[in-house]
Structure formats: structure tokens, C-alpha cells
Design an enzyme around this catalytic site. Structure first.
Site, PDB file in Angstrom:
ATOM      1  N   ASP B  13     -12.984  -0.182   7.212  1.00 36.25           N
ATOM      2  CA  ASP B  13     -12.310   1.131   7.144  1.00 36.25           C
ATOM      3  C   ASP B  13     -12.384   1.737   8.546  1.00 36.25           C
ATOM      4  O   ASP B  13     -13.381   2.374   8.901  1.00 36.25           O
ATOM      5  CB  ASP B  13     -13.024   2.036   6.118  1.00 36.25           C
ATOM      6  CG  ASP B  13     -12.372   3.413   6.050  1.00 36.25           C
ATOM      7  OD1 ASP B  13     -11.150   3.499   6.166  1.00 36.25           O
ATOM      8  OD2 ASP B  13     -13.109   4.403   5.869  1.00 36.25           O
ATOM      9  N   GLU B  73      -7.323  -1.729   5.293  1.00 36.34           N
ATOM     10  CA  GLU B  73      -6.308  -0.919   4.602  1.00 36.34           C
ATOM     11  C   GLU B  73      -5.141  -0.606   5.547  1.00 36.34           C
ATOM     12  O   GLU B  73      -5.365  -0.310   6.709  1.00 36.34           O
ATOM     13  CB  GLU B  73      -6.965   0.386   4.125  1.00 36.34           C
ATOM     14  CG  GLU B  73      -6.292   1.012   2.925  1.00 36.34           C
ATOM     15  CD  GLU B  73      -7.059   2.229   2.421  1.00 36.34           C
ATOM     16  OE1 GLU B  73      -8.088   2.063   1.744  1.00 36.34           O
ATOM     17  OE2 GLU B  73      -6.603   3.348   2.698  1.00 36.34           O
ATOM     18  N   ASP B 145     -17.508   5.921   4.177  1.00 32.05           N
ATOM     19  CA  ASP B 145     -16.720   4.961   4.957  1.00 32.05           C
ATOM     20  C   ASP B 145     -17.067   3.522   4.577  1.00 32.05           C
ATOM     21  O   ASP B 145     -16.195   2.650   4.512  1.00 32.05           O
ATOM     22  CB  ASP B 145     -16.970   5.150   6.468  1.00 32.05           C
ATOM     23  CG  ASP B 145     -16.657   6.571   6.911  1.00 32.05           C
ATOM     24  OD1 ASP B 145     -15.482   6.893   7.035  1.00 32.05           O
ATOM     25  OD2 ASP B 145     -17.612   7.350   7.103  1.00 32.05           O
TER      26      ASP B 145
END
Lengths: 175, 175
Positions: B13, B73, B145
Site C-alpha cells: 500500500d 492497488e 497501512d
């Protein structure tokens, strides 16, 4: 920097599709053009592959021409979030490539770059290309992305030369 | 993938300030938590230095834990151009790190990730953290996170397992 010393500067104009590069050599106030070109990534490839293409091709250029400085334009105003995201990826690739190769990485605003090359901050792309041709004594103006890359390299050279002069003045005054 | 084979997946992330990471091991339908944490960069350092910090720390994690896949992502909607540009730099660092280490790099949308972990696409941060704790049998929910990083790793594992099942079904039908 002593007058006899020369510094090779690699200017970069990053983009996920086209990354311009321009190499100059600075010796005192003199600038010499070494090389310029554009790294073009495969438009059908996935983003991670394209980022690696930028990284690998810039690494090869650094290995071949041995610059000691990388100069890249900062971005204050991107068109929109999506184009800013793309540009961020490409800039990240270029900056990392410079850092991992041990270069001093410097950033300059578009205003600084255009002021250094054309003399005012709102110069057009064509004016930058023409001024690069004149400043580096080239037979014809370089391609747009390569011209922007050479422009940021020249901007670094000018700011470096200015710092040197300021330091020398300060030294003389100190004596 | 045969049932006995296991795959280590590194979820990421990314962010210029905080980059979450999460490592899981997939063996058939079973998932095992290996490690999670957050790479925090020096907030006073220049951007190129921070990008290199992300790159170097993720490289160390890859070397230590030997994942074969990196899952990250994708970003469709950034808050604004300035935050998109920053995020792009950090994502570029992470993707390049995976590519240069020879990992297979995969990207998933936030919708895919949340659907894979919580079951629907509009789950809150807290719901993701709680589901990660349950799915990986952790004593407490991971930091935000790190939880997002584990979530994208789990998303990769699920899509991989689904592909395997589809392939096996197609093979059986073909016989």
C-alpha cells in the site's frame, strides 16, 4: 568548481509514454552538447513494465555517458489527477534511476527552467527548442521532449555557475 | 499450482510518507500470515531521497522473505492532482522495486480488494482491519497501512485460487 573541471549533467523530461533526455558538459561558463533523445515505452505494455523500460534505458544512458548530476523539472500544476498520477510514476522511475546510480539529483520549477533558457517564464515549446539550438550550437532544434530535457540540464548548469560566482565573490570579500 | 506448492505474496500500500507492506503464504486455499509493517520515510528529506528509502527498504524485505509476487492497488480516483502526483511517485518506486527484483507484479482495483476481503466494495478501513485479523488469525488487527497491504495480497491469492479452479474445471470438461 575550478575552471579546468568539467561536469556532465543529464536533464530529464519524464513521461510514461515519452521520456526526453539531454546530456551537456559544463566547463566554467561553457556548455557543450553531448547527446539527446527520447526513451519511448511500449504503449501496449502494463505500467510496471513501462516504468522498468524507463529505468533500464536511463540506466544504460548513465552508464554510457557517466553524468554526475541529474536535473528534473518539478511539477506544480498537473492537468488533472489522472495525468498527475501517470506523470508521478514516470518521474519516480527517473529520480530513482538517478539516485540508485549515485548521481546528485536536483529539481527545478518550470519557471526556473524557462527563465534560465529563454529569459522569461512563459516561453512556448517552440521558443525553448529554438533557444536550445542556439545555446548549444546545434544544426537544428531538438525534438520537443529532448529540448525540455536539455533545458533543465542548462538550468542546473546556470544555477551551479551562479552559485560558484557568489561563493567566489564572498571569498574575495572575506579576504 | 499443485496443492503442495506454496506461494509467497507481498502486498503493498504505497505512499511517499508511509508505505504499508504485508506478506502472506498461500498453499492451496490456505493463507498464512508471514509479516507485516510500514516503511516510514524521513519527512524532512527531499523527494528523491524518500523514493530511494522506499525502494531500498522494500528491496531488503524482498531479499529477506523471498516472495514471488507483488500485488499493488490501482488508483482510479485521487483526491486532487497534487496528492495524485505524490502517490504516483511512491507507487512507481514500489512497482519498480518488484520488477527489478524479478517478481510478478499484479495490480487490483480498490473494489476488487475490498470485495475479496470484506465481501463488498465500500467497506471501511476498520472493517478491512478486522477482517484481516480474522482471515489471517492474528492476535490483533494490523496497523491501517499494513492491513491494506495484506488485503491486496489476499486479493491476489483469491484471484489466483479462482483462476486455478477455473483451469481445473476446464481441464476436467476437456477430458
Amino acid at each position: 568548481m575550478r575552471p579546468s573541471e568539467s561536469t556532465r549533467i543529464l536533464g530529464i523530461d519524464p513521461g510514461t509514454r515519452r521520456t526526453g533526455y539531454g546530456l551537456i558538459e559544463q566547463q566554467g561558463n561553457r556548455l557543450r552538447h553531448i547527446e539527446n533523445g527520447v526513451v519511448i515505452t511500449n504503449s501496449k505494455a502494463e505500467l510496471p513494465v513501462r516504468l522498468q523500460e524507463i529505468y533500464c534505458q536511463l540506466s544504460t544512458i548513465i552508464e554510457q555517458f557517466q553524468p554526475v548530476v541529474m536535473a528534473v523539472e518539478t511539477v506544480f500544476l498537473a492537468k488533472n489527477a489522472q495525468s498527475a498520477l501517470k506523470l508521478g510514476h514516470a518521474r519516480g522511475s527517473a529520480l530513482l534511476c538517478g539516485m540508485n546510480a549515485g548521481l546528485a539529483v536536483t529539481e527545478f520549477s518550470a519557471l526556473q527552467v524557462k527563465s534560465a533558457v529563454v529569459g522569461y517564464g512563459k516561453a512556448s515549446k517552440e521558443q525553448v527548442q529554438q533557444m536550445i539550438r542556439v545555446l548549444l550550437n546545434l544544426p537544428e532544434p531538438p525534438q520537443e521532449d529532448a529540448a525540455d530535457a536539455l533545458a533543465v540540464a542548462i538550468c542546473h548548469a546556470h544555477s551551479h555557475a551562479l552559485n560558484d560566482r557568489l561563493q567566489q565573490t564572498a571569498l574575495r570579500r572575506g579576504r
